[in-house]
Design a protein around this motif. Structure first.
Motif, short mmCIF file in Angstrom:
data_model
loop_
_atom_site.label_atom_id
_atom_site.label_comp_id
_atom_site.label_asym_id
_atom_site.label_seq_id
_atom_site.Cartn_x
_atom_site.Cartn_y
_atom_site.Cartn_z
N MET A 1 0.84 -1.20 0.00
CA MET A 1 0.00 0.00 0.00
C MET A 1 0.87 1.25 0.00
N THR A 2 0.51 2.24 -0.83
CA THR A 2 1.23 3.50 -0.89
C THR A 2 1.16 4.19 0.47
N VAL A 3 2.31 4.73 0.91
CA VAL A 3 2.35 5.44 2.19
C VAL A 3 1.83 6.86 1.99
N ILE A 4 0.79 7.21 2.73
CA ILE A 4 0.20 8.54 2.67
C ILE A 4 0.57 9.28 3.95
N ALA A 5 1.04 10.50 3.81
CA ALA A 5 1.50 11.28 4.96
C ALA A 5 0.62 12.51 5.17
N PRO A 6 0.52 12.99 6.41
CA PRO A 6 -0.17 14.27 6.65
C PRO A 6 0.52 15.40 5.89
N VAL A 7 -0.25 16.41 5.55
CA VAL A 7 0.26 17.56 4.81
C VAL A 7 0.32 18.75 5.76
N LYS A 8 1.51 19.34 5.88
CA LYS A 8 1.69 20.49 6.77
C LYS A 8 1.55 21.78 5.97
N THR A 9 0.57 22.58 6.34
CA THR A 9 0.30 23.83 5.63
C THR A 9 -0.56 24.71 6.53
N ALA A 10 -0.55 26.02 6.26
CA ALA A 10 -1.38 26.95 7.02
C ALA A 10 -2.86 26.67 6.84
N ALA A 11 -3.20 25.94 5.77
CA ALA A 11 -4.61 25.62 5.51
C ALA A 11 -5.11 24.47 6.36
N ALA A 12 -4.24 23.81 7.11
CA ALA A 12 -4.65 22.67 7.96
C ALA A 12 -5.05 23.18 9.34
N TRP A 13 -6.09 24.02 9.37
CA TRP A 13 -6.55 24.62 10.63
C TRP A 13 -7.69 23.82 11.26
N LEU A 180 -7.79 11.77 8.89
CA LEU A 180 -8.10 10.46 8.31
C LEU A 180 -6.82 9.65 8.11
N VAL A 181 -5.74 10.31 7.70
CA VAL A 181 -4.46 9.61 7.54
C VAL A 181 -4.01 9.03 8.87
N ASP A 182 -4.19 9.79 9.95
CA ASP A 182 -3.78 9.31 11.27
C ASP A 182 -4.64 8.14 11.74
N ALA A 183 -5.96 8.24 11.51
CA ALA A 183 -6.88 7.24 12.05
C ALA A 183 -7.07 6.04 11.14
N ARG A 184 -7.20 6.29 9.82
CA ARG A 184 -7.47 5.22 8.87
C ARG A 184 -6.67 5.43 7.60
N PRO A 185 -5.38 5.16 7.61
CA PRO A 185 -4.57 5.37 6.41
C PRO A 185 -5.04 4.53 5.23
N LEU A 187 -8.17 3.99 4.37
CA LEU A 187 -9.24 4.72 3.70
C LEU A 187 -8.70 5.97 3.01
N ALA A 188 -7.72 6.62 3.63
CA ALA A 188 -7.11 7.79 3.00
C ALA A 188 -6.46 7.40 1.68
N CYS A 189 -5.79 6.28 1.67
CA CYS A 189 -5.15 5.80 0.44
C CYS A 189 -6.18 5.56 -0.65
N LEU A 190 -7.33 5.02 -0.27
CA LEU A 190 -8.39 4.75 -1.23
C LEU A 190 -8.88 6.04 -1.90
N GLN A 247 -15.33 1.64 0.00
CA GLN A 247 -15.58 3.00 -0.49
C GLN A 247 -16.70 3.67 0.30
N TRP A 248 -17.76 2.93 0.58
CA TRP A 248 -18.83 3.49 1.41
C TRP A 248 -18.28 3.86 2.79
N GLU A 249 -17.41 3.03 3.32
CA GLU A 249 -16.81 3.32 4.62
C GLU A 249 -15.96 4.59 4.57
N ALA A 250 -15.25 4.78 3.45
CA ALA A 250 -14.43 5.99 3.30
C ALA A 250 -15.30 7.24 3.26
N LEU A 251 -16.40 7.19 2.51
CA LEU A 251 -17.32 8.34 2.46
C LEU A 251 -17.87 8.65 3.84
N GLU A 252 -18.28 7.62 4.55
CA GLU A 252 -18.84 7.83 5.88
C GLU A 252 -17.80 8.40 6.85
N ALA A 253 -16.55 7.95 6.72
CA ALA A 253 -15.50 8.44 7.60
C ALA A 253 -15.22 9.91 7.34
#
Length: 312
Positions: A1-13, A180-185, A187-190, A247-253
């Motif tokens: 599975m591709t590793v997805i990381a959090p994105v650090k930016t001023a928009a992550a408020w 989502l990346v922290d809790a369910r990587p 689903l984030a990857c999906l 996919q339904w689980e990802a939408l709900e999350a």
């Protein structure tokens, strides 16, 4: 599975970080209001149409620099802003649209909307059935899921609020992504994979298209294109495969996080409020609303789409 990381930016408020911060509000002074009305009088006298309004034809000598600083924050900072006090209360619809275009033009380039390529869309209840294949979200009064419009930014000018409901809400789609990346990587990857969306242009195959919800540019900028109403609506097409259970689980999350008080920031837009949202990093929604029986007091917003130079 591709590793997805959090994105650090001023928009992550988060809402508790920005809710009381006055810097995202620009309250117009009397000088600014007079400047707007003077510019309106000038474009009216020159016979300038809605398609031709520009910062050069709608000069704002003292307000303009404030709007340009606001544009930087919307484009590269927290991703949203609210201008308050535009003098539109006594204006006819056409003049209010000229003001919206004139002021917003100092923030970004105006992008035509819809098949008719209109510079302004009227957001009001037209009695349209949300279940119809050609009904768009601005034509009815039901609740909208959190979504992003398809341009760099959207601007909404409130001319009149609803009798009840119709509250605007926004979230940082970057902060939700990171949660989502922290809790369910998984689903984030999906959500980095292509998903089907419904353009709501009819029943033909051209009404449906694919794009990922999450995408990161080579310079590390996250873009989020989400719209659960249009993603679920795409299931009506026989050419679109059914969503999988994951996919339904990802939408709900994502929907749960969008409604989480940690991320949710609400605004009761009042007449003269002009809201700017960067669609790459902000999702917005609206609660269901009920209109006043007086037709002159029904909820009415003007929607503009803006180019901030972020696409491509």
């Amino acid at each position: 599975m591709t590793v997805i990381a959090p994105v650090k930016t001023a928009a992550a408020w988060r809402s508790d970080h920005v809710g009381d911060d006055p810097r995202w509000r620009l309250r117009l002074s009397e000088v600014h209001q007079d400047e707007v009305l003077d510019a309106l009088a000038a474009v009216r006298a020159a016979g300038v149409g809605l398609d031709d309004v520009s910062p050069e034809l709608f000069p704002l000598p003292t307000l303009g620099p404030h709007l340009r600083r606001l544009a930087v924050d919307v484009t590269h900072g927290r991703g949203f802003a609210l201008v308050q006090g535009l003098p539109v209360g006594a204006l006819a619809e056409h003049d209010a649209a000229l003001v919206a275009l004139g002021v917003a033009g100092h923030v970004g380039g105006i992008v035509p909307q819809g098949p008719e390529r209109m510079p302004v869309i009227h957001v009001r209840d037209e009695g349209a059935d949300p279940a119809r294949s050609t009904t768009r979200s601005h034509q009815h009064s039901q609740q909208l899921g959190f979504h992003a419009d398809p341009t760099d930014a959207v601007a909404l000018l409130c001319l009149w609020p609803a009798r009840s409901g119709g509250q605007s809400a926004i979230v940082s789609s970057v902060a939700v992504h990171n949660a989502l990346v922290d809790a369910r990587p998984d689903l984030a990857c999906l959500l980095y994979q292509p998903w089907w969306f419904d353009r709501r242009t009819g029943d033909g195959p051209d009404s449906f298209h694919q794009q990922p919800v999450y995408a990161v540019s080579p310079d590390g900028r996250l873009t989020v294109r989400y719209g659960p109403d249009y993603m679920r609506s795409a299931q009506r097409s026989p050419h679109v495969p059914p969503l999988t259970s994951q996919q339904w689980e990802a939408l709900e999350a994502v929907d749960r996080l969008n409604h989480d008080p940690r991320f949710l920031l609400t605004m009761d837009l009042r007449p003269g409020d002009l809201q700017f949202l960067n669609n790459h990093v902000i999702l917005h929604s609206r609660t269901a609303y009920a209109d006043h029986p007086d037709p002159t007091r029904r909820r009415h917003l003007l929607r503009l789409w803006l180019d901030l130079g972020l696409e491509g």
